[in-house]
Enzyme design. Structure first.
Site, PDB file in Angstrom:
ATOM      1  N   ASP A 145       0.918  -1.190   0.003  1.00  0.00           N
ATOM      2  CA  ASP A 145      -0.130   0.059  -0.054  1.00  0.00           C
ATOM      3  C   ASP A 145       0.992   1.283   0.195  1.00  0.00           C
ATOM      4  O   ASP A 145       2.108   1.258  -0.167  1.00  0.00           O
ATOM      5  CB  ASP A 145      -1.008   0.164   1.204  1.00  0.00           C
ATOM      6  CG  ASP A 145      -2.272   0.515   1.190  1.00  0.00           C
ATOM      7  OD1 ASP A 145      -2.465   1.285   0.201  1.00  0.00           O
ATOM      8  OD2 ASP A 145      -3.069   0.284   1.872  1.00  0.00           O
ATOM      9  N   GLU A 153      -0.842   1.687  -4.992  1.00  0.00           N
ATOM     10  CA  GLU A 153      -0.567   3.023  -4.858  1.00  0.00           C
ATOM     11  C   GLU A 153      -1.675   3.914  -5.465  1.00  0.00           C
ATOM     12  O   GLU A 153      -1.341   5.143  -5.578  1.00  0.00           O
ATOM     13  CB  GLU A 153       1.010   3.155  -5.956  1.00  0.00           C
ATOM     14  CG  GLU A 153       1.490   4.347  -5.738  1.00  0.00           C
ATOM     15  CD  GLU A 153       1.128   5.156  -6.946  1.00  0.00           C
ATOM     16  OE1 GLU A 153       1.555   6.202  -7.085  1.00  0.00           O
ATOM     17  OE2 GLU A 153       0.176   4.729  -7.706  1.00  0.00           O
ATOM     18  N   TRP A 154      -2.675   3.506  -5.828  1.00  0.00           N
ATOM     19  CA  TRP A 154      -3.876   4.263  -6.030  1.00  0.00           C
ATOM     20  C   TRP A 154      -3.737   4.932  -7.435  1.00  0.00           C
ATOM     21  O   TRP A 154      -4.554   5.950  -7.663  1.00  0.00           O
ATOM     22  CB  TRP A 154      -4.344   5.217  -4.891  1.00  0.00           C
ATOM     23  CG  TRP A 154      -4.127   4.764  -3.549  1.00  0.00           C
ATOM     24  CD1 TRP A 154      -4.439   3.539  -3.280  1.00  0.00           C
ATOM     25  CD2 TRP A 154      -3.520   5.266  -2.551  1.00  0.00           C
ATOM     26  NE1 TRP A 154      -4.059   3.055  -2.039  1.00  0.00           N
ATOM     27  CE2 TRP A 154      -3.566   4.280  -1.501  1.00  0.00           C
ATOM     28  CE3 TRP A 154      -3.157   6.728  -2.132  1.00  0.00           C
ATOM     29  CZ2 TRP A 154      -3.357   4.650  -0.307  1.00  0.00           C
ATOM     30  CZ3 TRP A 154      -2.742   6.942  -0.858  1.00  0.00           C
ATOM     31  CH2 TRP A 154      -2.622   5.797  -0.004  1.00  0.00           C
ATOM     32  N   GLY A 155      -2.726   4.671  -8.238  1.00  0.00           N
ATOM     33  CA  GLY A 155      -2.449   5.638  -9.571  1.00  0.00           C
ATOM     34  C   GLY A 155      -1.873   6.944  -9.291  1.00  0.00           C
ATOM     35  O   GLY A 155      -1.838   7.555 -10.284  1.00  0.00           O
ATOM     36  N   ASN A 177       1.117   8.071  -8.714  1.00  0.00           N
ATOM     37  CA  ASN A 177       2.066   8.538  -9.674  1.00  0.00           C
ATOM     38  C   ASN A 177       2.222   7.500 -10.892  1.00  0.00           C
ATOM     39  O   ASN A 177       3.382   7.171 -10.990  1.00  0.00           O
ATOM     40  CB  ASN A 177       3.470   8.148  -8.564  1.00  0.00           C
ATOM     41  CG  ASN A 177       3.554   8.906  -7.532  1.00  0.00           C
ATOM     42  OD1 ASN A 177       4.121  10.011  -7.629  1.00  0.00           O
ATOM     43  ND2 ASN A 177       3.107   8.501  -6.107  1.00  0.00           N
ATOM     44  N   ASP A 234      -9.758   3.953  -3.558  1.00  0.00           N
ATOM     45  CA  ASP A 234     -10.617   2.563  -3.197  1.00  0.00           C
ATOM     46  C   ASP A 234     -11.979   2.888  -3.750  1.00  0.00           C
ATOM     47  O   ASP A 234     -12.711   3.694  -3.894  1.00  0.00           O
ATOM     48  CB  ASP A 234     -10.561   2.613  -1.560  1.00  0.00           C
ATOM     49  CG  ASP A 234      -9.407   2.403  -0.872  1.00  0.00           C
ATOM     50  OD1 ASP A 234      -8.345   2.282  -1.686  1.00  0.00           O
ATOM     51  OD2 ASP A 234      -9.314   2.248   0.227  1.00  0.00           O
TER      52      ASP A 234
HETATM   53  C1  GLA Z   1      -5.665   1.544   1.579  1.00  0.00           C
HETATM   54  C2  GLA Z   1      -6.033   0.689   0.234  1.00  0.00           C
HETATM   55  C3  GLA Z   1      -7.149  -0.556   0.644  1.00  0.00           C
HETATM   56  C4  GLA Z   1      -6.818  -1.138   1.793  1.00  0.00           C
HETATM   57  C5  GLA Z   1      -6.605  -0.239   3.077  1.00  0.00           C
HETATM   58  C6  GLA Z   1      -6.201  -0.898   4.147  1.00  0.00           C
HETATM   59  O1  GLA Z   1      -6.905   2.198   1.456  1.00  0.00           O
HETATM   60  O2  GLA Z   1      -6.088   1.023  -0.778  1.00  0.00           O
HETATM   61  O3  GLA Z   1      -7.451  -1.521  -0.571  1.00  0.00           O
HETATM   62  O4  GLA Z   1      -5.779  -2.099   1.626  1.00  0.00           O
HETATM   63  O5  GLA Z   1      -5.687   0.695   2.622  1.00  0.00           O
HETATM   64  O6  GLA Z   1      -5.881  -0.043   5.519  1.00  0.00           O
END
Ligand code: GLA
Length: 400
Positions: free
Chosen positions: A148, A181-183, A185, A203
């Protein structure tokens, strides 16, 4: 001259060939992850029950292989040697015990950590402990690591994920490396040699249209996430996948929405990581998640992501090239009302420049199969005319 050639070769070998384990995710990974339903409320009993349920429900047979424990499996602090340890109350026998149990069921086992100093739920992160943690995962027979991006102020993403990738490689056990890394970078631009999948967005939430507000942040709805994928397809392929986040099928969406969400993740060649309580899913959720014909669209060995061909009257038409000259087409109704779909196969020019594939219904007749009803839907000789319910899909496979 000779020496500089040698240095260049050593440099290239390190950077080009030695970062991740190859061949581990030739099709998008499939499994189950604890986060979407249980968040931090996980323990040994729950995980072992979930492993049992993956087998007894038919999820394993349908291809779901990885059982992944997300955030909060670990104790709040490392031990005096800096080792990360399982929470002693919730996982009294430690992680190897769980890994052995999961493996005894014919499944693979995954864990979570974070590139930052603390995880998103405030457990010890990996920053500064990459090689030590990688050795721990290898020693526990872990097969998959989700990594993460919380608490990473001042850290360079490419460097951090590359370090962890090299640490896993050095530890010697083949581990699928999932970048979460949620995109932020743009990992699709640099992570092909670093990991096997990378999150493309923030998320997901259990909502279809619109987002779901939680105080100062919003979980993204299914349609919102789909909108964010279309330009990314060129970056995905066997061994390296765009990850639009885990599934919310069975977590409160309507049956139509579950079907549409699942179908679209398959059109996107997305990792299929279920996030519902599979010990007690209803029949419809079960049938959606284990529909082998739909899963085959996702797991097609060509590994080409689908693309949005057209949008008209709230209906999006997506195409995905498949092996042996087949295609999948998905008509997605994004509106709250039923929508009529009309498609004149012979008049449309479906041409995918990325894969250099054409759907030519003028010279070729394709058989159509409805993958949800599992019935023939005629051929491309006849124009298609159908009605798609609100927030649902019509999903067809075209075979020559
Ligand atoms: C981030 C991630 C999620 C999950 C939570 C856990 O938000 O994007 O998918 O793993 O952390 O805390």
């Amino acid at each position: 001259m000779k020496k500089s050639c040698l240095i260049l070769f050593a440099f290239l070998s390190l950077h080009t060939f030695a970062q991740k384990f190859e061949g581990l995710a030739l099709t998008p990974p499939m499994g189950w992850n604890s986060w979407n339903t249980f968040a931090t409320h996980i323990n040994e009993k729950l995980v072992m029950e979930m492993a049992d349920a993956m087998v007894s429900s038919g999820m394993k047979d349908a291809g779901y292989t990885y059982l992944v424990l997300d955030d909060a499996w670990m104790a709040k602090e490392r031990d005096s040697g800096g080792n990360i340890i399982a929470d002693p109350q919730r996982f009294p026998h430690g992680m190897k015990y769980i890994a052995d149990y999961v493996h005894s069921k014919g499944l693979k086992f995954g864990l979570y950590n974070c590139a930052g100093t603390r995880t998103c739920a405030d457990y010890p992160g990996t920053r500064g402990y990459e090689y030590q943690d990688a050795r721990f995962y290898a020693s526990q027979d872990v097969d998959y690591l989700k990594f993460d991006w919380c608490n990473t102020k001042g850290i360079n993403a490419e460097e951090a994920y590359t370090t962890m990738s090299k640490a896993l490689k050095a530890a010697g056990r083949p581990i699928v490396f999932s970048l979460c890394e949620w995109g932020t970078n743009k990992p699709w631009q640099w992570a092909e040699s670093v990991g096997h999948l990378w999150r493309t967005t923030g998320d997901i939430g259990n909502v279809f249209a619109g987002d779901k507000k939680y105080g100062d942040w919003s979980a993204l709805g299914v349609l919102h996430i789909i909108d964010m994928q279309d330009s990314l397809r060129k970056y995905a392929g066997p061994g390296h996948w765009n990850d639009p986040d885990m599934l919310e099928v069975g977590n409160g969406l309507t049956e139509s929405e579950n079907r549409a969400h699942f179908a679209m993740w398959c059109m996107l060649a997305a990792p299929l990581i279920a996030g519902n309580d599979i010990r007690k899913m209803d029949a419809s959720t079960h049938d959606i998640l284990t529909n082998k014909d739909v899963i085959a669209i996702d797991q097609d060995s060509l590994g080409i992501e689908g693309f949005r061909y057209a949008t008209k009257d709230s209906v999006e038409t997506w195409f995905k090239p498949l092996k042996n000259g087949d295609w999948a087409v998905c008509f997605l109704n994004t509106s709250n009302a039923p929508q009529k779909v009309a498609f004149k196969w012979k008049e449309e020019a479906v041409n995918d420049t990325l894969s250099n594939r054409q759907l030519d219904a003028k010279t070729t007749t394709y058989q159509l199969r409805n993958l949800w009803t599992k019935k023939s839907a005629g051929t491309t000789k006849k124009d298609l005319s159908a009605t798609v319910p609100p927030h649902d899909v019509l999903l067809l496979r075209l075979t020559k």
